[in-house]
Design an enzyme around this catalytic site. Sequence first.
Site, PDB file in Angstrom:
ATOM      1  N   THR A  65       2.226  -7.651   1.780  1.00 39.05           N
ATOM      2  CA  THR A  65       3.661  -7.913   1.642  1.00 39.05           C
ATOM      3  C   THR A  65       4.284  -8.184   3.002  1.00 39.05           C
ATOM      4  OG1 THR A  65       5.697  -7.149   0.576  1.00 39.05           O
ATOM      5  CG2 THR A  65       4.357  -5.446   1.620  1.00 39.05           C
ATOM      6  N   LYS A  69       2.263 -11.917   4.974  1.00 38.36           N
ATOM      7  CA  LYS A  69       1.642 -12.859   4.029  1.00 38.36           C
ATOM      8  C   LYS A  69       1.076 -14.109   4.711  1.00 38.36           C
ATOM      9  CE  LYS A  69       4.585 -11.584   0.098  1.00 38.36           C
ATOM     10  NZ  LYS A  69       5.329 -12.092  -1.066  1.00 38.36           N
TER      11      LYS A  69
END
Length: 283
Positions: A65, A69
């Site tokens: 997250t 990413k």
Amino acid sequence: MDPLPRIAGVIGWPIAHSRSPLLHRYWLQRHGIAGAYLPFAVAPGQVEAALRGLAALGMAGCNVTVPHKEAAAAVVDSCDAAARRLGAVNLVTVRPDGTLHGANTDGFGFLENLRERAPHWQAAAGAVVVLGAGGAARSVVGALLDAGVPEVRLLARTSARARRLAQELAPSPESGAITLPDWADPAAALAGATLLVNATSAGMDGRPPLALPLAALPAEAVVCDIVYTPLQTPLLRAAAARGLATVDGLGMLLHQARPSFAAWFGVMPEVTPELRALVTASL
Ligand code: ATR
């Protein structure tokens, strides 16, 4: 001797706010799987070491997250088409030979949520409007084109960003088109649209909502927000007041997690009302 439990987790910075452990632990329990899912606070600069460590530890993989990413996309040994297109990985799976496969499930989560909550909406029926031109808009636009939408009207405050996104996603001649309506004339963009998606952070708790002329939408249009704090955003409230069907953003969060669980634990889990209630209570 019992086999070792399969272990997965999520890396981010910070990570304490992540709802992913709640989701995956619910499914592990529901399916009676002896696995574990842990949050890992991984500092910027440590993403490659953390991901390579998954294989060394014998872990099944991890979610990725904010803000990792893009860094993860540069580390993995192979990628699915969505991750390549977005340049962003949110699911890493360790292969038996220790190599890392990256995927991006955000677009899947968006579409599955839309199909669950607005089953009458048909991708091929007409043009859709997407608000915003950041990472979230990118996965939404990609998913809508894959689903067979004939035209995505990308309505963004910063036209240069919208142009860049349209160029980078470069739909093939067989897929639908991305058009760039004028931000100053939202009514023209909304006219005749089957779907409006807010892919900006406007309307999130503490941020003012966008003022949109929802009267310009047809009566059958669906309005969808990817913001889920609050669940009923000002945009969704205004759409419901106009009698339009609405889809909140929580389901995208829930559905995007399903392929991760399937990849590591071998079962495609369901988004149950109980799970929705569990996560809503945690918001
Ligand atoms: P994310 O990766 O979550 O999509 P982002 O890359 O910061 O986040 O992109 C957010 C998008 O929402 C951008 O298109 C942003 O517009 P700008 O590039 O002009 O900032 C858009 N956005 C956020 N708040 C907005 C607002 N109040 N009005 C219009 N657009 C907004």
